[in-house]
Design a protein around this motif. Sequence first.
Motif, short mmCIF file in Angstrom:
data_model
loop_
_atom_site.label_atom_id
_atom_site.label_comp_id
_atom_site.label_asym_id
_atom_site.label_seq_id
_atom_site.Cartn_x
_atom_site.Cartn_y
_atom_site.Cartn_z
N GLN A 1 25.64 15.98 -15.95
CA GLN A 1 24.75 15.50 -14.87
C GLN A 1 25.47 14.86 -14.27
O GLN A 1 25.91 13.42 -14.28
CB GLN A 1 23.78 14.62 -15.73
CG GLN A 1 22.63 14.10 -14.57
CD GLN A 1 21.29 13.30 -15.31
OE1 GLN A 1 21.58 13.08 -16.56
NE2 GLN A 1 20.30 13.18 -14.78
N PRO A 2 26.24 15.20 -12.79
CA PRO A 2 27.11 14.62 -12.07
C PRO A 2 26.38 13.37 -11.35
O PRO A 2 27.21 12.31 -11.22
CB PRO A 2 27.43 15.61 -11.18
CG PRO A 2 26.46 16.46 -11.15
CD PRO A 2 25.70 16.57 -12.56
N LEU A 3 25.09 13.22 -10.94
CA LEU A 3 24.52 12.37 -10.31
C LEU A 3 23.08 12.25 -10.93
O LEU A 3 22.49 13.12 -11.58
CB LEU A 3 24.16 12.45 -8.77
CG LEU A 3 25.64 12.46 -8.24
CD1 LEU A 3 25.32 13.04 -6.59
CD2 LEU A 3 26.23 10.98 -8.06
N PRO A 4 22.19 11.01 -11.01
CA PRO A 4 21.11 10.68 -11.35
C PRO A 4 20.26 11.99 -10.68
O PRO A 4 19.98 12.22 -9.69
CB PRO A 4 20.61 9.44 -11.19
CG PRO A 4 22.02 8.85 -10.83
CD PRO A 4 23.01 9.65 -10.22
N GLY A 5 19.40 12.91 -11.81
CA GLY A 5 18.63 13.54 -11.18
C GLY A 5 19.14 14.84 -10.78
O GLY A 5 18.30 15.82 -10.29
N VAL A 6 20.30 15.21 -10.77
CA VAL A 6 21.01 16.39 -10.60
C VAL A 6 21.82 17.13 -11.67
O VAL A 6 22.55 16.07 -12.55
CB VAL A 6 22.05 15.95 -9.21
CG1 VAL A 6 22.76 17.28 -8.77
CG2 VAL A 6 21.28 15.36 -8.10
N TYR A 7 21.70 18.15 -11.78
CA TYR A 7 22.46 18.70 -12.90
C TYR A 7 23.39 19.91 -12.44
O TYR A 7 22.94 20.82 -11.51
CB TYR A 7 21.36 19.53 -13.78
CG TYR A 7 20.39 18.31 -14.39
CD1 TYR A 7 20.74 17.86 -15.82
CD2 TYR A 7 19.29 17.98 -13.89
CE1 TYR A 7 19.95 16.88 -16.36
CE2 TYR A 7 18.56 16.89 -14.28
CZ TYR A 7 18.73 16.40 -15.58
OH TYR A 7 17.77 15.24 -16.04
N LEU A 8 24.45 20.13 -13.16
CA LEU A 8 25.63 20.88 -12.71
C LEU A 8 25.35 21.88 -14.24
O LEU A 8 25.58 21.76 -15.29
CB LEU A 8 26.91 20.34 -12.80
CG LEU A 8 28.16 21.47 -12.61
CD1 LEU A 8 27.87 22.13 -11.08
CD2 LEU A 8 29.51 20.46 -12.55
N LEU A 9 25.19 23.29 -13.78
CA LEU A 9 24.62 24.19 -14.99
C LEU A 9 26.03 24.79 -15.57
O LEU A 9 25.94 25.99 -15.65
CB LEU A 9 23.83 25.26 -14.58
CG LEU A 9 22.69 24.57 -13.89
CD1 LEU A 9 21.54 25.65 -13.67
CD2 LEU A 9 21.94 23.62 -14.77
N HIS A 10 26.90 24.17 -15.66
CA HIS A 10 28.20 24.57 -16.34
C HIS A 10 29.19 23.55 -16.92
O HIS A 10 28.85 22.16 -16.17
CB HIS A 10 29.15 25.76 -15.47
CG HIS A 10 29.60 24.99 -14.23
ND1 HIS A 10 30.96 24.28 -14.28
CD2 HIS A 10 29.49 25.05 -12.99
CE1 HIS A 10 31.21 23.72 -13.12
NE2 HIS A 10 30.44 24.29 -12.21
N PRO A 11 29.83 23.63 -17.95
CA PRO A 11 30.50 22.39 -18.34
C PRO A 11 32.03 22.15 -17.50
O PRO A 11 32.39 20.86 -17.72
CB PRO A 11 30.94 22.88 -19.61
CG PRO A 11 31.04 24.33 -19.90
CD PRO A 11 30.18 24.65 -18.66
N GLY A 12 32.29 22.85 -16.76
CA GLY A 12 33.70 22.69 -16.05
C GLY A 12 33.57 21.75 -15.22
O GLY A 12 32.54 21.15 -14.59
#
Length: 378
Positions: A51-62
């Motif tokens: 979760q790079p920012l509140p309410g925003v999701y990055l769908l990979h771990p890198g």
Amino acid sequence: MNNNTPVTPRPLRPLGHDVRHRVLSAAQLREHGVAAARAAAQCRAGGPWQQPLPGVYLLHPGPPTSEERLHAVLLYAGRPGPEGAKSVPAQPGSSSGGRPAAASGSASSRSASSRPASRSASPYGGVMITGLAALALHGFGSTPGLRALDLIDVLVPRTRRLRSTRFARLIRAHSLPRPELVTGVPVAPVARAVADAVAELSDAAVVRALLTESVRGGHCEPSSLVRELSQARLLARPHVVDAVDALLAEGRSLAEGRLYEMVRTYALPDPVWNVDLRLPGGPHLGGVDAYWPEQAVAVELDTRAPRVGGPGGPQDDDAIWAEYARKREHLERLGVTVVHLTPRKLRESLEQQAMVVGTALTAADERDPAAYVEVLPR
């Protein structure tokens, strides 16, 4: 039913190359049937998401790419507020992203004449990238690359109830300009992006480099840039004023160079350059950039911009234009044809401007003789 219940469950698409499949907001995840609890679980230590920012999701771990960071900032800033809170007016004098109140208020509230951005056409609610990140997207060579930026500036409505956080710095505006799409990313026009960048800079050399590249690179006109800096109340800063003086001199020099090129390239008769006109024994009529005495044709470059310095501060653009108009009307009453050229016209359509001047010279034989005027070096 609660906020975590999907309305129209849809399967998540494969990550692929489209950043919109790799970075999603909480609302978008709900549309795909992913509840908040599941999204949070996916972002735990060692999990496949983050979760790079509140309410925003990055769908990979890198680590996020530059494109993913931009998309994340736009998704974060484009929502109305934390947990769907309604927008409320910002407190007077408040600033965003560490900007001083005076600079923030001006950089945020300026451009009343700007056209409003189209909210419906953008998936980000009308917000746009600005500042150094926007300039990097516009192709500036004097700015750091997107990877080197610790903060990404994003322009949002002044009523947006969000705070700057992590790598997203919010800059609030009463009226948003119309964004320009660069590689699919909505970005502020160059003049506005430069002003937002300069508001955060104290290095005189960096400020001068940005302003110079804006004009020399053909990104915008000096007048529009100075207008944005003036509305941002940045002309009170000495290092900005010095850079603006150099900018205006460079802008006029470039325009004069294109005017010389036009005369040479399209074989127009040689004029007398940079002269003052006046009636014999009478009043001064004003200066022109080129004048053909036999045809009584004058060319005037419109390099007007709000004047800086002085007790009154920047001069109103309408007053400057009125001054131009008065001089032109006076000369034309005396039979002198005045051709009004702008730096943009010379840059974008040199041949067409040469035709305009050539037509005025050719038509001189069909006009009544002009009053005799004295030509003096300027």
